[in-house]
Design an enzyme around this catalytic site. Structure first.
Site, mmCIF file in Angstrom:
data_model
loop_
_atom_site.group_PDB
_atom_site.id
_atom_site.type_symbol
_atom_site.label_atom_id
_atom_site.label_comp_id
_atom_site.label_asym_id
_atom_site.label_seq_id
_atom_site.Cartn_x
_atom_site.Cartn_y
_atom_site.Cartn_z
ATOM 1 N N LYS A 161 0.839 -1.211 0.000
ATOM 2 C CA LYS A 161 0.000 0.000 0.000
ATOM 3 C C LYS A 161 0.871 1.257 0.000
ATOM 4 C CE LYS A 161 -3.609 -2.483 2.461
ATOM 5 N NZ LYS A 161 -4.213 -2.805 3.754
ATOM 6 N N GLN A 205 -4.975 -1.675 9.933
ATOM 7 C CA GLN A 205 -4.634 -2.957 9.308
ATOM 8 C C GLN A 205 -5.178 -4.108 10.165
ATOM 9 O OE1 GLN A 205 -2.971 -3.174 6.273
ATOM 10 N NE2 GLN A 205 -3.437 -5.358 6.355
ATOM 11 N N ASP A 241 -11.302 2.482 3.935
ATOM 12 C CA ASP A 241 -11.566 1.046 3.770
ATOM 13 C C ASP A 241 -13.074 0.778 3.681
ATOM 14 O OD1 ASP A 241 -9.288 -0.463 3.474
ATOM 15 O OD2 ASP A 241 -8.958 -0.771 5.624
#
Ligand code: NDP
Length: 322
Positions: free
Chosen positions: A76, A120, A145
Site C-alpha cells: 500500500k 490494518q 476502507d
C-alpha cells in the site's frame, strides 16, 4: 476512458490466449489497476498544482507486526508513493490495549492533514481488542476502507455517492465493467457474506440493478445457485471450491480468493490459487479473473482511489468553510 480500457484488455488479452473459442477472456487486474493508478497520479498532480503543495494523505495504523500485514502495508505504501499520496505507517506494539488504539484513532480523526485512515486487520495484540469497535471509531469521513457501520449502512441503502465503498468489491465492480457486460437486469450470485467482501459486493450489484443471490456456508446446493449466475463473484476462502461444471456458459466470473496450497514444484513449496477452479472454469466462463493478478491488485488501487476522493472532499469542505 473506461471503454478504451475494455478494448485494450480484450484485444491484449485475447491475443495472449490465442483464438480458441472455448476459453474465457482473462480480465487482468494488473492492467486495469495500472490504468487506475496512472489516472490517480494525474489527478494528484493536478491537485498539487491547483492547491500549492497539497497532497492527499493516508495513514496506516498497525497493531503488532504480523508478517502478512507487513507485506500488505508495504504494498500500500509503495502504491501511494507512486501516485504522489503522502502515506504514513504508524505501528503500535503488541502490548497496546484497546484504549491505546482508540486514543490513536481519535487523535488521527482530529488531524486535518490526514485524509484517509485505515487500521490494518487482523489486530496483532496480546490484549483483547474489539475489532468492530475499532473499525467503527474511524471517522466515516476518513474511513477509506469503507468498513465503518456508517459507510456500510449508506452503501446498503444505495447511497453510493455519499460513502466510501470497500476496496475489494469496488475493484470487482471495476473488473466487471471491463467486460462491457451491463449489470442491470442480470442475475448475479455472490458467494460469501463477510463485511469486507461478500456483503458490500451484494449491495453494489443490487444498486447497479442486478438481481442478487448471496450464498454462504449454509446455502444448500451451491452448484445449482452458481449455475444461474450471469455474474459470479466468489469470496469464500476455499481453495478451488467452485468447479467449471457449475458455471453458466459465458458468465463473468470474479474470483476474490487468495489461498495457499502445497506445490512441490515451487521453491516456496506452495502456490496461490483462488476460490474458483481456474482450469475448468476457463472452459465455461465468458470472462474470468486470474489468481494472482485479478482482484488483488484492484484492492490496492481502489484504496488509493478512496484516499484521493477523500482528499478532494476535504478540499471542497475547506473551500466552502472559508
Ligand atoms: P471470510 O472468512 O470472512 O468469509 C467467507 C465467507 O464465505 C463467509 O460468508 C462464509 O459463510 C462463506 N463460505 C465459506 N465456506 C463456504 C462454502 N463452502 N460454501 C459457501 N460459502 C462459504 O473471508 P473474506 O470475505 O475476508 O475473504 C474471502 C476470500 O477473499 C479469502 O480467500 C480472502 O483471502 C480473499 N480476500 C481477498 C482480497 C483481495 O484483495 N484479493 C481482500 C479480502 C479477502 P458464513 O458466513 O456462513 O461463514
Amino acid at each position: 476512458m473506461l471503454s478504451s480500457i475494455t478494448h485494450f484488455l480484450r484485444v491484449g488479452v485475447s491475443g495472449c490466449q490465442g483464438s480458441s473459442r472455448s476459453m474465457a477472456t482473462i480480465i487482468s487486474g494488473n492492467k486495469t489497476s495500472k490504468l487506475v493508478r496512472e489516472r490517480l497520479r494525474t489527478e494528484v498532480d493536478k491537485m498539487r498544482t491547483e492547491v500549492s503543495g497539497f497532497r492527499p494523505s493516508l495513514l496506516v495504523l498497525q497493531v503488532g507486526h504480523r508478517d502478512d500485514s507487513n507485506l500488505y502495508i508495504s504494498t500500500k505504501l509503495k502504491a501511494a508513493a507512486e501516485i504522489g499520496i503522502d502515506a504514513k505507517h504508524v505501528r503500535l506494539p503488541r502490548t497496546a490495549t484497546q484504549d491505546d488504539v482508540l486514543q490513536s484513532i481519535l487523535s488521527i480523526n482530529e488531524d486535518e492533514s490526514v485524509h484517509g485512515l485505515i487500521v490494518q486487520l487482523p489486530l496483532d495484540s496480546v490484549n483483547q481488542i474489539n475489532t468492530e469497535l475499532i473499525t467503527n471509531s474511524v471517522s466515516p469521513d476518513k474511513d477509506v476502507d469503507g468498513l465503518s457501520c456508517i459507510n456500510a449502512g449508506k452503501l446498503s441503502r444505495g447511497d453510493l455517492n455519499d460513502c466510501f465503498i470497500p476496496c475489494t468489491p469496488n475493484g470487482c465492480m471495476e473488473l466487471i465493467r471491463q467486460t462491457g457486460m451491463t449489470v442491470e437486469g442480470k442475475h448475479a450470485v455472490v458467494i460469501g457474506r463477510s463485511k469486507i467482501v461478500g456483503a458490500p459486493m451484494h449491495d453494489l450489484l443490487l444498486w447497479k440493478h442486478a438481481t442478487v443471490t448471496t450464498c454462504h456456508s449454509k446455502t444448500p446446493d451451491l452448484p445449482e445457485q452458481v449455475s444461474r449466475a450471469d455474474i459470479l463473484v466468489v469470496g469464500a476462502g476455499r481453495a478451488e471450491m467452485v468447479r467449471g461444471e457449475w458455471i453458466k456458459e459465458g458468465a463473468v466470473v470474479i474470483d476474490c480468493g487468495i489461498n495457499h496450497v502445497p506445490d512441490e514444484t515451487k521453491a516456496s513449496g506452495k502456490r496461490v490459487v483462488g476460490d474458483v477452479h481456474f482450469a475448468s472454469a476457463n472452459q465455461r466462463a465468458g470472462f474470468i479473473t486470474p489468481v494472482p493478478g485479478g482482484v488483488g491488485p484492484m484492492t490496492v488501487a481502489m484504496l488509493m482511489q478512496n484516499t484521493v476522493q477523500s482528499a478532494k472532499r476535504f478540499l471542497l469542505w475547506r473551500k466552502m468553510s472559508q
